[in-house]
Design a protein around this motif. Structure first.
Motif: not given
Length: 399
Positions: A240-250
């Motif tokens: 339940e941990t992640y590094y948002p990718g390019p363009g991932e705003r939500g």
């Protein structure tokens, strides 16, 4: 934004200026999203729940959530307030939040792993890995990567000041994507706060951690998001941990909404209305504060770090060797990507904190293994004291 501690900042109708460092109904919950392999405790501490309810009682903080992992591994999740002021939906138990500068702990772990593998040394200069990249311009002409070490970046003793891209607030740029180079160039145009490492002088620097992300990329030959995912998230099963990718705003579901209050140049509230700022491009934070996680997963990370699954004990000891950190609360000292908290009950805990627009969070583990992560859905600096008081109380609690 994404700072460990809210320093003076201004919020205007045009937006929200960066902090240069950190409710209609109460909802109770102990079940919901929980980390794989964890047995969730069923006995809430009534005093802690009452304090969490009080935190949201005047409506300025719409919702709050907290996860506590006991010394024997039992997990208890708490919520209070509402997850959405429009729908009045409850705060999701152990929902996803932007953990902001807590990310610095993860970035520091990656660097210390590379130290342990002999791929870099703490006294290496930035120039060794990024030749010619760190050269100040204009007022920042005194900044030179040949004089800045990896340890100084980790410890915030590099003298690199914060960038100014948020001087107009988050609202005008919330949908903009920023490359790390753009963030760095903004910082390199600012005068250094002091010569690097001068008498262990300390000044919180987000660009320093953006630089560490670039160093990790150079050494490993892989994007930083992939590096932190492979070396930490997947390695210890942080589902339940992640590094948002390019363009991932939500933010992934379930999650509460995050809010901000507008203030003028004198810190006076403009209209007192909460603005939903849940969705924005987090690239403005990068390796200094981009991660998203649930509170219980942050606690899992803290446990894994303390028990030696991420770095060897000798390297953890280096991370926990601290210096004075002017501007942080009394009893707080800074190490290498970690804060030492001297608690009111006389014990010591280690962790970090973070403030992204819409969310403020604090996370720490005591030396005997009690871990606490708390998040509130408004990062206004004037609301910080209540969060810190509950954070201290939860870490000091007996069960």
């Amino acid at each position: 934004m994404w700072n460990v501690f809210s320093r003076p900042a201004h919020r205007t109708r045009a937006g929200v200026a960066v902090a240069a460092v950190v409710m209609a109904a109460a909802g109770l919950a102990v079940t919901g999203v929980s980390s794989a392999g964890v047995v969730e405790g069923r006995g809430r501490d009534k005093a802690l729940q009452s304090s969490l309810d009080a935190l949201v009682s005047d409506g300025q903080i719409p919702g709050a959530l907290m996860s506590i992992r006991s010394r024997d591994g039992r997990v208890t999740n708490y919520t209070a307030g509402v997850g959405d002021i429009r729908t009045k939906s409850p705060v999701p138990s152990d929902g996803y939040v932007r953990i902001a500068s807590n990310t610095k702990m993860y970035t520091a772990v990656v660097i210390m792993q590379l130290v342990g593998e002999g791929k870099l040394a703490l006294d290496d200069t930035v120039e060794k890995f990024l030749p010619g990249v760190v050269r100040g311009t204009g007022a920042g002409a005194g900044i030179d990567g040949r004089n800045i070490t990896i340890e100084q970046l980790l410890q915030h003793t590099s003298g690199i000041d914060n960038y100014t891209l948020l001087s107009g607030g988050i609202l005008p740029i919330k949908d903009r994507f920023f490359e790390p180079r753009e963030l760095l160039d903004s910082a390199l145009a600012q005068p250094p706060t002091f010569p690097p490492g001068t008498d262990r002088v300390w000044s919180y620097s987000n660009p320093g951690y953006v630089l560490l992300g670039l160093v990790a990329q150079k050494v490993t030959g892989r994007p930083f998001a992939e590096v932190v995912t492979d070396r930490i998230i997947n390695r210890i099963g942080l589902t339940e941990t992640y590094y948002p990718g390019p363009g991932e705003r939500g933010i992934r579901e379930p999650h509460p909404q995050g809010y901000l209050l507008l203030r003028d140049a004198s810190d006076k509230l403009i209209d007192g209305k909460l603005i939903d700022i849940t969705r924005f491009d987090p690239s403005i934070a990068g390796a200094a504060g981009q991660l998203i996680a649930t509170p219980s997963d942050v606690n899992k990370f803290l446990v894994a770090l303390q028990d030696g699954r991420l770095v060897k004990p000798a390297l953890l000891a280096k991370m926990r060797k601290t210096v004075e950190a002017p501007g942080l609360p009394a009893g707080w000292r800074y190490g290498l990507g970690t804060i030492e908290f001297k608690l009111s009950c006389g014990i010591t805990a280690y962790g970090h904190g973070g403030d992204a627009d819409g969310f403020q969070s604090r996370a720490a583990i005591t030396t005997d293994g009690r871990a606490v992560t708390i998040a509130a859905t408004n990062d206004d600096k004037f609301l910080l004291d209540g969060v810190l008081a509950l954070f201290d109380k939860a870490l000091c609690a007996a069960k």
